[in-house]
Motif scaffolding. Structure first.
Motif, PDB file in Angstrom:
ATOM      1  N   SER A  24       0.815  -1.221   0.000  1.00  0.00           N
ATOM      2  CA  SER A  24       0.000   0.000   0.000  1.00  0.00           C
ATOM      3  C   SER A  24       0.845   1.267   0.000  1.00  0.00           C
ATOM      4  O   SER A  24       0.467   2.286  -0.579  1.00  0.00           O
ATOM      5  CB  SER A  24      -0.918   0.028   1.232  1.00  0.00           C
ATOM      6  N   GLY A  25       1.986   1.205   0.668  1.00  0.00           N
ATOM      7  CA  GLY A  25       2.828   2.388   0.827  1.00  0.00           C
ATOM      8  C   GLY A  25       3.325   2.959  -0.490  1.00  0.00           C
ATOM      9  O   GLY A  25       3.548   4.168  -0.608  1.00  0.00           O
ATOM     10  N   ILE A  26       3.484   2.092  -1.492  1.00  0.00           N
ATOM     11  CA  ILE A  26       3.961   2.552  -2.806  1.00  0.00           C
ATOM     12  C   ILE A  26       2.944   3.520  -3.413  1.00  0.00           C
ATOM     13  O   ILE A  26       3.298   4.583  -3.928  1.00  0.00           O
ATOM     14  CB  ILE A  26       4.217   1.345  -3.741  1.00  0.00           C
ATOM     15  N   ALA A  27       1.653   3.155  -3.338  1.00  0.00           N
ATOM     16  CA  ALA A  27       0.591   4.014  -3.874  1.00  0.00           C
ATOM     17  C   ALA A  27       0.457   5.296  -3.049  1.00  0.00           C
ATOM     18  O   ALA A  27       0.293   6.388  -3.599  1.00  0.00           O
ATOM     19  CB  ALA A  27      -0.737   3.255  -3.889  1.00  0.00           C
ATOM     20  N   VAL A  28       0.529   5.159  -1.727  1.00  0.00           N
ATOM     21  CA  VAL A  28       0.404   6.328  -0.841  1.00  0.00           C
ATOM     22  C   VAL A  28       1.504   7.338  -1.156  1.00  0.00           C
ATOM     23  O   VAL A  28       1.244   8.539  -1.339  1.00  0.00           O
ATOM     24  CB  VAL A  28       0.466   5.903   0.648  1.00  0.00           C
ATOM     25  N   LYS A  29       2.731   6.857  -1.225  1.00  0.00           N
ATOM     26  CA  LYS A  29       3.873   7.736  -1.492  1.00  0.00           C
ATOM     27  C   LYS A  29       3.743   8.420  -2.864  1.00  0.00           C
ATOM     28  O   LYS A  29       3.969   9.614  -3.008  1.00  0.00           O
ATOM     29  CB  LYS A  29       5.173   6.932  -1.424  1.00  0.00           C
ATOM     30  N   TYR A  30       3.349   7.648  -3.869  1.00  0.00           N
ATOM     31  CA  TYR A  30       3.214   8.193  -5.220  1.00  0.00           C
ATOM     32  C   TYR A  30       2.220   9.359  -5.250  1.00  0.00           C
ATOM     33  O   TYR A  30       2.505  10.429  -5.795  1.00  0.00           O
ATOM     34  CB  TYR A  30       2.779   7.103  -6.208  1.00  0.00           C
ATOM     35  N   TRP A  31       1.040   9.151  -4.649  1.00  0.00           N
ATOM     36  CA  TRP A  31      -0.001  10.189  -4.716  1.00  0.00           C
ATOM     37  C   TRP A  31       0.303  11.370  -3.798  1.00  0.00           C
ATOM     38  O   TRP A  31      -0.079  12.500  -4.098  1.00  0.00           O
ATOM     39  CB  TRP A  31      -1.378   9.572  -4.458  1.00  0.00           C
ATOM     40  N   MET A  32       0.989  11.119  -2.702  1.00  0.00           N
ATOM     41  CA  MET A  32       1.443  12.230  -1.841  1.00  0.00           C
ATOM     42  C   MET A  32       2.347  13.174  -2.621  1.00  0.00           C
ATOM     43  O   MET A  32       2.182  14.385  -2.598  1.00  0.00           O
ATOM     44  CB  MET A  32       2.272  11.684  -0.670  1.00  0.00           C
ATOM     45  N   ILE A  33       3.316  12.583  -3.328  1.00  0.00           N
ATOM     46  CA  ILE A  33       4.289  13.380  -4.078  1.00  0.00           C
ATOM     47  C   ILE A  33       3.620  14.041  -5.288  1.00  0.00           C
ATOM     48  O   ILE A  33       3.783  15.240  -5.532  1.00  0.00           O
ATOM     49  CB  ILE A  33       5.489  12.508  -4.523  1.00  0.00           C
ATOM     50  N   LYS A  34       2.835  13.255  -6.024  1.00  0.00           N
ATOM     51  CA  LYS A  34       2.200  13.773  -7.240  1.00  0.00           C
ATOM     52  C   LYS A  34       1.312  14.980  -6.943  1.00  0.00           C
ATOM     53  O   LYS A  34       1.341  15.979  -7.657  1.00  0.00           O
ATOM     54  CB  LYS A  34       1.381  12.671  -7.919  1.00  0.00           C
ATOM     55  N   GLU A  35       0.514  14.896  -5.886  1.00  0.00           N
ATOM     56  CA  GLU A  35      -0.424  15.975  -5.580  1.00  0.00           C
ATOM     57  C   GLU A  35       0.105  16.942  -4.505  1.00  0.00           C
ATOM     58  O   GLU A  35      -0.604  17.834  -4.065  1.00  0.00           O
ATOM     59  CB  GLU A  35      -1.778  15.397  -5.147  1.00  0.00           C
TER      60      GLU A  35
END
Length: 196
Positions: free
Chosen positions: A77-88
């Motif tokens: 799950s952390g991979i998706a969380v990190k990606y969207w945190m950075i992207k947005e």
């Protein structure tokens, strides 16, 4: 109308943990997905397939909420969380993770601003990926009795449990929107003592 590119609006990332696919849809481990699905039903929005998950944008209290159901399976799950945190460009204190918890009594909610994973592989992976355990998490108790932990979380809800679960999900939704509107501390004070 997309608010994504407005710099003045406050952004929040609300992540429900679960496993993608029909096979897992009714399992106890998919509690996070269930709460987000309930919110989308209540407020009439839908999820779109995007990178690493299903995501939806929703305006509430003049804030932009991103609801995310990771497609990475719980253990990553952390991979998706990190990606969207950075992207947005969403700051840590505006992130809320929703998960099941086998150590909390069945149907109880608990909101915290930090803590260990409690053996939950999704929380463990989020901590690893974002490099801290200081993030808000809303845990929903699924503990009923003695059980084999791994098989229990991947079992489907029993029919008699489902009715009770859905009667409790609205409380979870209230907690989520209070977190967005009032912040972590105030929401913890409001709900943690009263929700049993």
């Amino acid at each position: 109308m997309s608010y994504t590119h407005s710099h003045s609006i406050k952004k929040f990332l609300i992540i429900g943990l679960g496993n993608p696919g029909y096979l897992y849809k009714r399992t106890r481990h998919n509690l996070g997905f269930m709460i987000l699905d309930q919110i989308s039903n209540k407020y009439f929005f839908s999820f779109s397939k995007k990178k690493l998950g299903l995501i939806s944008e929703f305006i509430y209290d003049d804030k932009l909420l991103f609801f995310l159901k990771p497609s990475t399976y719980i253990n990553h799950s952390g991979i998706a969380v990190k990606y969207w945190m950075i992207k947005e460009k969403i700051i840590l204190k505006n992130i809320l993770i929703i998960s099941d918890d086998i150590y909390l009594n069945f149907g109880d909610f608990r909101l915290k601003g930090k803590g260990g994973s409690g053996g939950h592989n999704g929380l463990k992976n989020i901590e690893k990926e974002i490099g801290t355990s200081h993030y808000a998490r809303l845990r929903f108790g699924i503990n009923k009795s003695h059980f084999d932990k791994k098989s229990y979380v991947l079992e489907n809800w029993k029919n008699e449990e489902i009715d009770f679960i859905f009667s409790r999900l609205d409380i979870g939704i209230k907690i989520i929107f209070s977190f967005v509107k009032n912040g972590l501390q105030k929401t913890m004070n409001m709900f943690n003592r009263t929700i049993k």
